[in-house]
Design a protein around this motif. Sequence first.
Motif, PDB file in Angstrom:
ATOM      1  N   LEU A 144       0.832  -1.198   0.000  1.00 42.79           N
ATOM      2  CA  LEU A 144       0.000   0.000   0.000  1.00 42.79           C
ATOM      3  C   LEU A 144       0.871   1.255   0.000  1.00 42.79           C
ATOM      4  O   LEU A 144       0.616   2.205  -0.751  1.00 42.79           O
ATOM      5  CB  LEU A 144      -0.947  -0.003   1.203  1.00 42.79           C
ATOM      6  N   LEU A 145       1.921   1.249   0.809  1.00 40.92           N
ATOM      7  CA  LEU A 145       2.837   2.390   0.834  1.00 40.92           C
ATOM      8  C   LEU A 145       3.489   2.584  -0.536  1.00 40.92           C
ATOM      9  O   LEU A 145       3.602   3.713  -1.033  1.00 40.92           O
ATOM     10  CB  LEU A 145       3.899   2.207   1.926  1.00 40.92           C
ATOM     11  N   TYR A 146       3.889   1.494  -1.161  1.00 40.44           N
ATOM     12  CA  TYR A 146       4.501   1.545  -2.490  1.00 40.44           C
ATOM     13  C   TYR A 146       3.532   2.190  -3.495  1.00 40.44           C
ATOM     14  O   TYR A 146       3.923   3.020  -4.302  1.00 40.44           O
ATOM     15  CB  TYR A 146       4.856   0.119  -2.911  1.00 40.44           C
ATOM     16  N   ARG A 147       2.256   1.814  -3.408  1.00 40.78           N
ATOM     17  CA  ARG A 147       1.252   2.377  -4.323  1.00 40.78           C
ATOM     18  C   ARG A 147       1.003   3.854  -4.043  1.00 40.78           C
ATOM     19  O   ARG A 147       0.888   4.664  -4.970  1.00 40.78           O
ATOM     20  CB  ARG A 147      -0.037   1.581  -4.240  1.00 40.78           C
ATOM     21  N   VAL A 148       0.886   4.207  -2.765  1.00 41.15           N
ATOM     22  CA  VAL A 148       0.629   5.603  -2.400  1.00 41.15           C
ATOM     23  C   VAL A 148       1.779   6.486  -2.855  1.00 41.15           C
ATOM     24  O   VAL A 148       1.585   7.531  -3.480  1.00 41.15           O
ATOM     25  CB  VAL A 148       0.394   5.743  -0.873  1.00 41.15           C
ATOM     26  N   ILE A 149       3.000   6.065  -2.572  1.00 39.38           N
ATOM     27  CA  ILE A 149       4.166   6.851  -2.958  1.00 39.38           C
ATOM     28  C   ILE A 149       4.338   6.843  -4.479  1.00 39.38           C
ATOM     29  O   ILE A 149       4.708   7.860  -5.072  1.00 39.38           O
ATOM     30  CB  ILE A 149       5.436   6.333  -2.239  1.00 39.38           C
ATOM     31  N   GLY A 150       4.049   5.704  -5.119  1.00 42.51           N
ATOM     32  CA  GLY A 150       4.118   5.638  -6.575  1.00 42.51           C
ATOM     33  C   GLY A 150       3.146   6.604  -7.230  1.00 42.51           C
ATOM     34  O   GLY A 150       3.477   7.281  -8.216  1.00 42.51           O
ATOM     35  N   ALA A 151       1.942   6.715  -6.673  1.00 43.84           N
ATOM     36  CA  ALA A 151       0.957   7.661  -7.202  1.00 43.84           C
ATOM     37  C   ALA A 151       1.432   9.094  -7.003  1.00 43.84           C
ATOM     38  O   ALA A 151       1.261   9.953  -7.874  1.00 43.84           O
ATOM     39  CB  ALA A 151      -0.400   7.437  -6.532  1.00 43.84           C
ATOM     40  N   ASP A 152       2.071   9.348  -5.869  1.00 39.33           N
ATOM     41  CA  ASP A 152       2.599  10.682  -5.602  1.00 39.33           C
ATOM     42  C   ASP A 152       3.708  11.032  -6.598  1.00 39.33           C
ATOM     43  O   ASP A 152       3.767  12.152  -7.113  1.00 39.33           O
ATOM     44  CB  ASP A 152       3.119  10.758  -4.165  1.00 39.33           C
ATOM     45  N   LEU A 153       4.577  10.066  -6.867  1.00 40.67           N
ATOM     46  CA  LEU A 153       5.646  10.283  -7.850  1.00 40.67           C
ATOM     47  C   LEU A 153       5.060  10.530  -9.236  1.00 40.67           C
ATOM     48  O   LEU A 153       5.463  11.457  -9.939  1.00 40.67           O
ATOM     49  CB  LEU A 153       6.593   9.082  -7.883  1.00 40.67           C
ATOM     50  N   ARG A 154       4.083   9.700  -9.621  1.00 43.68           N
ATOM     51  CA  ARG A 154       3.440   9.877 -10.934  1.00 43.68           C
ATOM     52  C   ARG A 154       2.832  11.267 -11.045  1.00 43.68           C
ATOM     53  O   ARG A 154       2.996  11.960 -12.057  1.00 43.68           O
ATOM     54  CB  ARG A 154       2.369   8.797 -11.130  1.00 43.68           C
ATOM     55  N   ASP A 155       2.134  11.707  -9.984  1.00 43.20           N
ATOM     56  CA  ASP A 155       1.535  13.046  -9.992  1.00 43.20           C
ATOM     57  C   ASP A 155       2.592  14.130 -10.088  1.00 43.20           C
ATOM     58  O   ASP A 155       2.405  15.133 -10.781  1.00 43.20           O
ATOM     59  CB  ASP A 155       0.682  13.263  -8.739  1.00 43.20           C
ATOM     60  N   SER A 156       3.715  13.942  -9.396  1.00 46.89           N
ATOM     61  CA  SER A 156       4.800  14.920  -9.444  1.00 46.89           C
ATOM     62  C   SER A 156       5.337  15.068 -10.867  1.00 46.89           C
ATOM     63  O   SER A 156       5.600  16.180 -11.326  1.00 46.89           O
ATOM     64  CB  SER A 156       5.925  14.505  -8.503  1.00 46.89           C
ATOM     65  N   LEU A 157       5.459  13.937 -11.564  1.00 43.99           N
ATOM     66  CA  LEU A 157       5.942  14.000 -12.941  1.00 43.99           C
ATOM     67  C   LEU A 157       4.876  14.580 -13.875  1.00 43.99           C
ATOM     68  O   LEU A 157       5.177  15.385 -14.750  1.00 43.99           O
ATOM     69  CB  LEU A 157       6.367  12.614 -13.416  1.00 43.99           C
ATOM     70  N   ALA A 158       3.635  14.179 -13.663  1.00 45.14           N
ATOM     71  CA  ALA A 158       2.553  14.619 -14.549  1.00 45.14           C
ATOM     72  C   ALA A 158       2.249  16.106 -14.429  1.00 45.14           C
ATOM     73  O   ALA A 158       1.748  16.713 -15.375  1.00 45.14           O
ATOM     74  CB  ALA A 158       1.289  13.815 -14.265  1.00 45.14           C
ATOM     75  N   THR A 159       2.555  16.700 -13.289  1.00 47.62           N
ATOM     76  CA  THR A 159       2.251  18.125 -13.096  1.00 47.62           C
ATOM     77  C   THR A 159       3.437  19.037 -13.384  1.00 47.62           C
ATOM     78  O   THR A 159       3.381  20.232 -13.072  1.00 47.62           O
ATOM     79  CB  THR A 159       1.756  18.380 -11.653  1.00 47.62           C
ATOM     80  N   ALA A 160       4.477  18.498 -13.984  1.00 45.12           N
ATOM     81  CA  ALA A 160       5.632  19.338 -14.335  1.00 45.12           C
ATOM     82  C   ALA A 160       5.169  20.425 -15.301  1.00 45.12           C
ATOM     83  O   ALA A 160       4.398  20.168 -16.220  1.00 45.12           O
ATOM     84  CB  ALA A 160       6.726  18.488 -14.969  1.00 45.12           C
ATOM     85  N   PRO A 161       5.640  21.650 -15.111  1.00 43.38           N
ATOM     86  CA  PRO A 161       5.161  22.757 -15.938  1.00 43.38           C
ATOM     87  C   PRO A 161       5.654  22.733 -17.386  1.00 43.38           C
ATOM     88  O   PRO A 161       5.045  23.358 -18.251  1.00 43.38           O
ATOM     89  CB  PRO A 161       5.677  23.998 -15.205  1.00 43.38           C
ATOM     90  N   ASP A 162       6.748  22.024 -17.637  1.00 43.62           N
ATOM     91  CA  ASP A 162       7.267  21.958 -18.999  1.00 43.62           C
ATOM     92  C   ASP A 162       8.114  20.690 -19.155  1.00 43.62           C
ATOM     93  O   ASP A 162       8.353  19.972 -18.186  1.00 43.62           O
ATOM     94  CB  ASP A 162       8.092  23.211 -19.332  1.00 43.62           C
ATOM     95  N   VAL A 163       8.556  20.433 -20.361  1.00 42.89           N
ATOM     96  CA  VAL A 163       9.296  19.207 -20.659  1.00 42.89           C
ATOM     97  C   VAL A 163      10.625  19.164 -19.908  1.00 42.89           C
ATOM     98  O   VAL A 163      11.014  18.118 -19.387  1.00 42.89           O
ATOM     99  CB  VAL A 163       9.521  19.049 -22.185  1.00 42.89           C
TER     100      VAL A 163
END
Length: 191
Positions: free
Chosen positions: A46-65
């Motif tokens: 569960l921790l792996y999934r929660v942190i993985g989702a946080d990482l994915r969101d961090s990458l997906a919300t980057a303002p530019d390439v």
Amino acid sequence: MATNGQLRAVLAILHADTDAVEEQVWQRAMAGADSTGVEHAMLAGLLYRVIGADLRDSLATAPDVDSLEDRARAAGPSAVTVRGEDLYGQAHFEAYWLTDRIAELYGDLDSVPPPLAAAAYTAEVTRTLLRIHRDLLEHPGTPGAHPGWESILDQLDRARALAQAAYASAETISQRNMRRPPTRQEFPAAR
């Protein structure tokens, strides 16, 4: 290795719903009697999934390439050396996790879409290749006739056939959509 109490504390800080996960896990039939180990795996997963989702969101919300690339490099396994990390074991685990995730994507479907089925085969191939590589590292004198090679070739053939079928289907749909539009006389209402 973190204790179950430490995992629960971290998950509580992150506001993860451990009760819902526990309910799903404990209602399944267990083959063994390792409830403490199952609980640890459940909490760590569960921790792996929660942190993985946080990482994915961090990458997906980057303002530019450029920011996305910087974030991805900083987060990637090759960015930082972690003392005691089992690189092969972790890669094998992540390939297993990917195989399981793909299976979850088509779990309720009546038939598996060819691209997902091909992805499942290639993820399993990756897992087997990693296992072969590790076996060869641990036993360097082992001949190249590892029992996993046959399975790999079979799975790659299946993945290739599925990918070709999916590509052919997409090409057919694309060609149908590229036909000329119907003339006025061809519309049923105009007849």
